[in-house]
Motif scaffolding. Structure first.
Motif, PDB file in Angstrom:
ATOM      1  N   THR A 245     -46.518  77.231   3.280  1.00  0.00           N
ATOM      2  CA  THR A 245     -46.187  78.029   2.080  1.00  0.00           C
ATOM      3  C   THR A 245     -46.246  79.455   2.264  1.00  0.00           C
ATOM      4  OG1 THR A 245     -46.460  78.165  -0.498  1.00  0.00           O
ATOM      5  CG2 THR A 245     -48.576  78.124   0.975  1.00  0.00           C
ATOM      6  N   ARG A 247     -46.908  83.680   0.510  1.00  0.00           N
ATOM      7  CA  ARG A 247     -47.455  84.757  -0.734  1.00  0.00           C
ATOM      8  C   ARG A 247     -46.452  85.778  -0.446  1.00  0.00           C
ATOM      9  NH1 ARG A 247     -53.804  85.496  -1.817  1.00  0.00           N
ATOM     10  NH2 ARG A 247     -52.574  87.380  -2.461  1.00  0.00           N
ATOM     11  N   LYS A 249     -44.856  89.876  -1.985  1.00  0.00           N
ATOM     12  CA  LYS A 249     -44.754  90.917  -2.926  1.00  0.00           C
ATOM     13  C   LYS A 249     -43.482  91.267  -3.141  1.00  0.00           C
ATOM     14  CE  LYS A 249     -49.297  93.003  -1.538  1.00  0.00           C
ATOM     15  NZ  LYS A 249     -50.056  94.321  -1.087  1.00  0.00           N
ATOM     16  N   ALA A 300     -54.379  80.136   1.208  1.00  0.00           N
ATOM     17  CA  ALA A 300     -53.570  80.827   0.509  1.00  0.00           C
ATOM     18  C   ALA A 300     -54.155  81.809  -0.584  1.00  0.00           C
ATOM     19  CB  ALA A 300     -52.304  79.939   0.074  1.00  0.00           C
ATOM     20  N   ASP A 303     -55.303  87.128   0.916  1.00  0.00           N
ATOM     21  CA  ASP A 303     -54.282  87.775   1.531  1.00  0.00           C
ATOM     22  C   ASP A 303     -54.262  88.070   2.838  1.00  0.00           C
ATOM     23  OD1 ASP A 303     -55.917  90.142   1.559  1.00  0.00           O
ATOM     24  OD2 ASP A 303     -54.944  91.291   0.160  1.00  0.00           O
TER      25      ASP A 303
END
Length: 830
Positions: A245, A247, A249, A300, A303
């Protein structure tokens, strides 16, 4: 959406969005424009992407391994998980062996060696299978649409922080990728950034060469699951799940049909983990689906900065223990592959430092407690049928993987090896009974994830029952370095049962009445009768000598001698062993008979086990045997397979010839790109057998440590084999037996100062080539029990006139220093 298909990494371009592959119009980076590594850093760096697997950069956390290619338009991470092996729990002892081994032995007595070997192949070799191959999970591809032209390309593997980085510029934007295989969180993380906002757009997908995998999306995750392959009629039953997966910004992220899509992000971190159903060699009841979900989702939550900090702290806690400086880095501006190509002509001392630390890096990446030991290729393998199945070859290669562990201050990383020893002592009990009708346990020359202990492969390599003796040596060495009696007590029954097996199968050789193991072989090397099968080979005798003596010593340490009749039997066998013998051309004999060919340049030098890693032969205590071993080594030659040259670095170090050891390091650091029969080093510093074998990396790291410090011969020898090229330098953190940690500095080739920290206390006996201030000259035997050395090695010096005398030993000074636990001693040259 869930779908199943067999998919190859080579057809990924059809499965992903357009544009995957090397960007056309790639411009070679200008050395004036890229950011080069710091001169003191230990890094591998390159100015172009990898085009072959042996140019890719390895990262790993002992469970998850990735080879990073660093292509700007389409990144490829070739992926492994340490327990994805073909097959399922099994053992492979051949019951016919019990009937036929005596017949094979009789043929040996009659001198019919080839007939004996052929009979053993037919009736003793494992018939069900020859062990299972280690297999890849597959690949993660990350496609970056629109990246065509790029400049200022830079690719790096930092050994100081266990992370890979690539940088490049495209259309005025500076892009950066950072990669870790987290020791703390069991994920591979890829962090993507750019110098301008909104510029991270990519698609990610996993593929696999395994059959009938399922590739799908689950919410914001992509998933690939499957089962390991069939091999030699044994159905694969290791189920595995890879899950990824991201993350981000800014921008958008979605997952559909097994493709993770990121669009217009300022930065992104892709997280990936792999889990299997494997729990133990006899238990595959794990839930890989649930485990992969829990691991990924927990990771996850953090960060990339947090993940990297936790990973780096755990890594550096191990890596930073040892520092080595051989001089300034004069070639930091040259890419690593070109430094290897020019190593000898440049006398590149900093590359030697880096190569030393690369071996330690690889061990940290492949041998964390609670995991599997590194295979022939560590944890990195891209083939469904790798060379030699990438198994655990126990007639040198598995042991060599761990030669640097104790001396370079990574003692706890021996746990996976010791765990394997415990496992094969269980499966080997069954094989000993079925094949030999004996008690105890046996290991032949190979095993795998399932800990099979039958005679793998045909008799020329497989008919070797002394693997358990060699692995037991690592149990003893761990005790000598750590003084851990609890460890010794735990493994004592395993050592004892390895000895019990060999004690029961040893027989009297009819001509000489010596106790021998028959049938056996000197690993993989033919004698003049067109076979390897023989009786009483030198390496077996050396292994038996070590194992039996260490069992007797351990019993005394642990208070287990009283009433132990096995110990009496072991002592009896020791008195009847074939002596170490010198032969007709002044060599150390490889076999009981004087069969050695002076033109033999075979990669194995098994009879020199007594010189290294054992301590039965030394210049100080057995000079004639040492001279004979040296003669054998000279005739074997220097250039060879990569791992063989690593062993020879160790051997020449034990011969106290630093210049020859340095020459061997130069031979090992010979660049190999696509050559098929040239040992050396690949562009990514992997050892080239060829193909890649990781044991050569570990062997050379151990050899460099032996050049700097030795502690096997009754004393701690400071700088025993530094070459003329190492005129000045510093090293800290090396370990000596008896729990001593050593730091040293030298100038003009001479020791100037040393500090020794005693973690156990006891007498510290120092040998130095320069006199040291204020110390008491040593007399008599070293009272420290960790420094007992073999004083009763039996030897038969034949043809003494043909033994070439050893070069004169340098003048040295011997001192005794009583120490207390925790005390640090400072030593200064006069």
């Amino acid at each position: 959406m869930n779908y199943k298909k067999t998919i190859s990494t080579f057809t990924l371009a059809m499965a992903l969005c357009m544009g995957i592959g090397h960007a056309k119009g790639h411009q070679a980076s200008s050395l004036n424009n890229i950011i080069k590594p710091q001169p003191s850093a230990h890094v591998l760096w390159y100015d172009k992407p990898a085009t072959t697997w042996t140019e890719a950069l390895p990262i790993g956390n002992s469970r998850l391994g990735a080879m990073i290619f660093g292509v700007p338009s389409a990144e490829r991470l070739q992926l492994n998980e340490e327990t994805i092996w073909a097959g399922r729990p099994n053992n492979n002892a051949n019951p016919e062996a019990l009937e036929y081994l005596p017949k094979v032995r009789q043929l040996v007595w009659e001198g019919k060696y080839k007939e004996a070997q052929d009979m053993a192949t037919k009736h003793v070799q494992a018939q069900t299978n020859s062990g299972m191959p280690y297999q890849p999970f597959g690949d993660l591809f990350i496609n970056f649409p629109g990246i065509h032209q790029y400049q200022n390309y830079y690719r790096e593997l930092s050994l100081d922080s266990a992370r890979a980085v690539i940088r490049y510029t495209a259309d005025g934007v500076e892009y950066r990728r950072e990669y870790i295989s987290s020791l703390a969180d069991n994920v591979i993380a890829v962090h993507l950034t750019a110098s301008k906002p909104g510029m991270i757009t990519c698609n990610a997908m996993m593929t696999s060469p395994q059959q009938d995998v399922s590739i799908r999306s689950e919410k914001d995750e992509i998933v690939l699951s499957g089962v390991s392959g069939w091999h030699e009629g044994l159905k694969g039953k290791v189920t595995f799940t890879g899950r990824a997966t991201a993350r981000i910004k800014g921008g958008r992220m979605s997952s559909d049909n097994g493709v993770l899509q990121i669009s217009g992000a300022d930065e992104a971190t892709i997280y990936l983990t792999i889990a299997t159903c494997f729990k133990h060699y006899d238990d595959i009841s794990g839930n890989d689906t649930l485990q992969s979900e829990n691991t990924l989702r927990q990771a996850a939550l953090h960060d990339f900065s947090s993940l990297k900090t936790a990973h780096t702290q755990r890594y550096q806690q191990l890596y930073n223990r040892v520092k080595l400086r051989l001089g300034n880095d004069h070639f930091a501006h040259i890419t690593t592959d070109n430094r290897v190509a020019n190593f000898k002509q440049n006398n590149d001392l900093h590359l030697a430092e880096t190569y030393f630390q690369f071996g330690r890096y690889l061990l940290i990446c492949t041998s964390q407690p609670g995991t599997q030991p590194p295979t022939l290729q560590g944890i990195w393998n891209d083939k469904m049928l790798p060379s030699w199945d990438s198994k655990y070859t126990c007639n040198i290669n598995l042991e060599m993987n761990y030669w640097p562990a104790e001396v370079t201050n990574l003692s706890e990383l021996t746990e996976p090896l010791l765990s394997l020893v415990e496992d094969v002592s269980q499966t080997g009990r069954q094989s000993a009974r079925i094949m030999y009708g004996a008690d105890g346990w046996v290991l032949h020359h190979n095993t795998d994830l399932w800990r099979v202990t039958g005679a793998i492969d045909k008799a020329p390599s497989g008919l070797w029952p002394t693997g358990g003796a060699w692995l037991s040596q690592h149990v003893w060495e761990h005790y000598l370095y750590t003084g851990d009696k609890q460890h010794l007590a735990h493994f004592y029954p395993i050592m004892e049962n390895a000895a019990r097996f060999l004690n029961q199968i040893m027989v009297r050789e009819p001509r000489t009445n010596h106790w021998v193991i028959c049938p056996s072989l000197s690993p993989e090397n033919q004698h003049p009768f067109n076979a390897t099968t023989a009786a009483g080979v030198t390496m077996d005798n050396e292994l038996v000598y070590d194992l039996f003596n260490h069992v007797i010593d351990a019993a005394e340490i642990l208070g287990k001698k009283a009433g132990n009749t096995l110990l009496d039997s072991l002592s009896n066998k020791l008195t009847g062993l074939v002596p170490l013998q010198t032969g007709r051309w002044g060599q150390l004999q490889e076999w009981m008979d004087d069969w050695d060919n002076p033109d033999d340049i075979h990669r194995h030098v098994s009879h020199l086990y007594a010189l290294y890693p054992s301590n039965q032969i030394s210049p100080f205590h057995t000079p004639e045997l040492t001279a004979a071993a040296r003669q054998s080594l000279i005739h074997r030659g220097d250039p060879s397979t990569g791992w063989s040259m690593g062993w020879k670095v160790c051997l020449w170090s034990r011969l106290l010839d630093g210049n020859h050891a340095w020459k061997l390091i130069g031979d090992q650091l010979t660049l190999v790109r696509n050559e098929k029969k040239k040992g050396g080093t690949y562009p990514n510093l992997f050892d080239a057998h060829p193909p890649f074998q990781i044991d050569g990396n570990f062997g050379c790291t151990a050899g460099i440590a032996e050049m700097l410090l030795q502690s096997h011969d009754g004393f701690v020898y400071l700088l025993p084999a530094i070459p003329d090229a190492w005129q000045e330098g510093e090293v800290s953190g090396l370990k000596a037996r008896g729990g001593f940690e050593v730091a040293m500095a030298w100038k003009d080739g001479q020791l100037t100062q040393a500090t020794v920290t005693s973690t156990l206390g006891g007498n510290l006996r120092i040998r130095s080539a320069v006199p040291l201030k204020g110390l008491k000259v040593a007399k008599g035997t070293n009272k420290n029990p960790f420094y007992d050395f073999p004083s009763d090695v039996k030897q038969r010096v034949n043809y003494p006139e043909r033994i070439q005398p050893l070069p004169a030993l340098q003048t040295t000074y011997l001192y005794d220093i009583p120490t207390k636990k925790g005390q640090t001693i400072v030593l200064t040259a006069k």
